[in-house]
Design an enzyme around this catalytic site. Structure first.
Site, mmCIF file in Angstrom:
data_model
loop_
_atom_site.group_PDB
_atom_site.id
_atom_site.type_symbol
_atom_site.label_atom_id
_atom_site.label_comp_id
_atom_site.label_asym_id
_atom_site.label_seq_id
_atom_site.Cartn_x
_atom_site.Cartn_y
_atom_site.Cartn_z
ATOM 1 N N TRP A 183 -2.015 2.130 -9.926
ATOM 2 C CA TRP A 183 -1.885 3.532 -10.348
ATOM 3 C C TRP A 183 -2.142 3.582 -11.848
ATOM 4 C CZ3 TRP A 183 -1.071 7.924 -7.507
ATOM 5 C CH2 TRP A 183 -0.919 9.102 -8.244
ATOM 6 N N GLU B 32 1.030 1.192 -4.849
ATOM 7 C CA GLU B 32 1.019 1.613 -6.251
ATOM 8 C C GLU B 32 1.753 0.553 -7.060
ATOM 9 O OE1 GLU B 32 2.595 5.414 -7.306
ATOM 10 O OE2 GLU B 32 1.562 6.482 -5.692
ATOM 11 N N ASN C 62 2.869 10.322 0.538
ATOM 12 C CA ASN C 62 3.254 9.526 -0.628
ATOM 13 C C ASN C 62 4.764 9.538 -0.822
ATOM 14 O OD1 ASN C 62 2.429 8.158 -3.249
ATOM 15 N ND2 ASN C 62 3.680 9.862 -4.010
ATOM 16 N N GLU C 63 5.345 8.342 -0.988
ATOM 17 C CA GLU C 63 6.759 8.188 -1.339
ATOM 18 C C GLU C 63 7.603 9.241 -0.619
ATOM 19 O OE1 GLU C 63 6.925 8.164 -5.620
ATOM 20 O OE2 GLU C 63 5.592 6.428 -5.774
ATOM 21 N N HIS D 165 5.695 0.607 -3.304
ATOM 22 C CA HIS D 165 5.267 0.920 -4.663
ATOM 23 C C HIS D 165 6.145 0.138 -5.625
ATOM 24 C CE1 HIS D 165 3.384 5.027 -3.334
ATOM 25 N NE2 HIS D 165 2.886 3.973 -2.696
ATOM 26 N N ARG E 85 -7.603 4.902 -3.396
ATOM 27 C CA ARG E 85 -6.563 5.704 -2.746
ATOM 28 C C ARG E 85 -6.620 7.091 -3.384
ATOM 29 N NH1 ARG E 85 -0.686 6.235 -3.750
ATOM 30 N NH2 ARG E 85 0.409 6.733 -1.804
ATOM 31 N N TYR F 219 7.368 -0.619 -9.161
ATOM 32 C CA TYR F 219 7.537 -0.242 -10.560
ATOM 33 C C TYR F 219 8.761 -0.984 -11.111
ATOM 34 C CZ TYR F 219 3.883 3.236 -9.790
ATOM 35 O OH TYR F 219 2.682 3.857 -9.501
#
Length: 543
Positions: A280, A251, A153-154, A222, A76, A224
């Site tokens: 990531w 991610e 992205n995001e 993503h 990516r 996290y």
């Protein structure tokens, strides 16, 4: 009596009905099939990849091959649309795609400028991102088998009122791309910094999917700190499976400033469910999340703990990745490379040794090697210490006057793995070789940038020759070395410790002889010089 339709009239009516039930366009290349992504030939494609920050490090083009060397099937790539970074030109996009294809990687291209829209004042909108993709359409045309367009992205931050517009903004951007003739697989990131912690994407993904004329959108979350328990991860995955919609983890990491994600569950459940994941990131992180680098200083032979986990660990990339069939993967090639030659040692110092071996051959080309190490001449369990892309490797961080055994395996792009080479037994030097030393260090910061150039002079001030040397020092302010540098083989640990190992031409330093070495690097804020240096473990004078 009922009237009978003429045959020609009946056929015309049937033809009209068929047209009405056809989708507006037919997806080509990589595409969605139920909850899966498949290739043009219908083979399921499960992304196992790495994020690479190309727009910030455009010179690190060797990273594509290095990422592939660990078995990844996807990269990516971070691009810029011009609002915050870039813009990445159509020519540069074409070059990135070429690099992906040369390394037999599926290329997920993402615009990073949209990050945190609605909370980050400088962020671009998805409509601006769509405009960017249309502006580089010439580079994307015909690449549907190899390229996924990640809209932005995001694309929204934590502003609930703004994030609530995610479905409309995402749908409109997708329709713009389709109207411009871009029929690639589209990846849509979640709002709320990609983590969708209020389930906005989860609850509205079907609306976005149905707004796509091609029905060719995959959704990306993503993971996290929000996803720090198995229950949260499984609940999110379950929701998309129940909805019959495709999902990837675009991610994730092993740690984060907002919490400790459960990477073990993310990887295990992704593997069990056939979901793609993209970790990531390869290298170059800053701002306190340097621990998310998989390798140090873009050096593929310097794995960090996170790199070791995602690349070589359980349910990791090397273990679970399968190359796209467009490149010949998918089980068609089952022939492993030939066994590499037994390693030969050179430049043996107290802390390092350079290994060379006869290269393997393979029917489709060897992608890389795995170097294993064990302490003690009698053998023992080998530990993976490096994954070079060529048939040479410098093992660092060794103990003085210690015996090690080294063995090598080759792997191709599928990956098929060869048998292990014969084992080399080597004993490191006792340290001290050559006596006293002096190191002169100077750094020049680049104006208007966070980069610098470091020049180092190593001098043997002892009375006997120095045969092989390793220079060690540490940075205290987070500076990072960008290999390859010059005059030495440079490496840096996640904690900031730097090592430089001599090359063949400057391995021997006679008394009072000097050699000049150096590198480029990055810093944030201040760039103080190291305060102490050692050569082969001996403290050196400075200046």
């Amino acid at each position: 009596m009922r009237k009978r339709l003429a045959l020609s009239t009946l056929l015309a009516v049937l033809a009209t009905m068929l047209v009405l039930v056809q989708p507006a366009q037919a997806a080509v290349g990589l595409r969605v099939s139920g909850t899966r992504v498949v290739e043009a030939n219908g083979t399921p494609f499960v992304m196992r990849g790495v994020n690479h920050a190309h727009v910030w490090y455009p010179s690190q083009t060797s990273s594509f091959a290095a990422i592939k060397s660990y078995g990844a099937n996807t990269v990516r790539v971070v691009l810029g649309s011009g609002q915050r970074w870039g813009p990445t030109s159509a020519g540069e996009v074409a070059n990135v795609i070429s690099l992906c294809k040369q390394s037999r990687l599926i290329c997920v291209l993402e615009v990073h400028d949209t990050t945190g829209f609605g909370e980050e004042a400088a962020a671009a909108s998805l409509d601006q991102a769509a405009g960017y993709w249309i502006s580089v359409a010439s580079a994307l045309a015909g690449q549907e088998n190899h390229v996924v367009i990640n809209l932005g992205n995001e694309p929204f931050g934590n502003n609930q009122q703004v994030s609530a517009t995610w479905a409309t903004a995402t749908s409109n951007a997708i329709v713009r791309l389709r109207n411009a003739g871009l029929d690639h697989l589209i990846m849509a990131d979640a709002p709320m910094w990609g983590q969708d912690w209020q389930n906005i994407m989860r609850d509205n993904a079907s609306t976005v999917f149905n707004a796509d004329p091609d029905r060719n959108t995959v959704f990306s979350v993503h993971m996290y700190g929000v996803y720090d328990t198995a229950a949260e991860i499984n609940a999110y995955f379950d929701a998309f499976r129940t909805a019959g919609l495709p999902l990837v983890v675009g991610e994730f990491g092993h740690n984060h400033s907002d919490g400790n994600p459960d990477e073990d569950t993310i990887m295990a459940q992704a593997q069990a469910r056939g979901l793609g994941y993209i970790g990531w990131s390869w290298s170059g992180n800053s701002g306190g999340v340097e621990y998310l680098d998989m390798v140090t200083g873009f050096n593929p032979n310097s794995l960090t703990p996170w790199g070791e986990r995602i690349l070589n660990g359980a349910n990791g990339i090397r273990q679970t990745s399968r190359e796209a069939t467009i490149y010949g993967g998918g089980g068609g090639d089952t022939e492993p490379p030939t066994t590499p030659g037994t390693p030969v040692a050179s430049n043996v110092t107290a802390t390092s040794v350079t290994l060379n071996w006869a290269a393997s051959t393979d029917n489709t080309g060897v992608a890389g090697y795995d170097v294993y190490r064990a302490t003690g001449a009698s053998g023992g369990t080998f530990a993976l210490v490096g994954s070079p892309t060529t048939n040479t490797f410098t093992a660092t961080g060794l103990a003085a006057a210690t015996t090690y055994r080294f063995s090598v395996r080759a792997r191709d792009a599928v990956p098929n793995v060869s048998a292990s080479s014969g084992a080399l037994t080597v004993t490191t030097a006792s340290g001290g070789g050559g006596g006293a030393c002096r190191v002169t260090y100077s750094a020049t910061n680049w104006g208007g940038s966070n980069g610098f150039t470091a020049n180092v002079t190593v001098t043997n001030t002892g009375s006997s020759a120095l045969d092989g040397w390793t220079l060690d020092f540490a940075y205290a302010a987070g500076q990072r070395v960008i290999p390859p540098g010059w005059g030495a083989v440079w490496s840096q640990s996640a904690g900031g410790d730097v090592s430089a190992v001599n090359l063949d031409w400057n391995a021997r330093l006679a008394p009072n002889a000097s050699t000049g070495i150096g590198f480029t690097g990055t810093y944030n804020g201040s760039n103080p010089a190291p305060t102490s240096f050692t050569i082969n473990g001996n403290a050196c004078t400075t200046g």
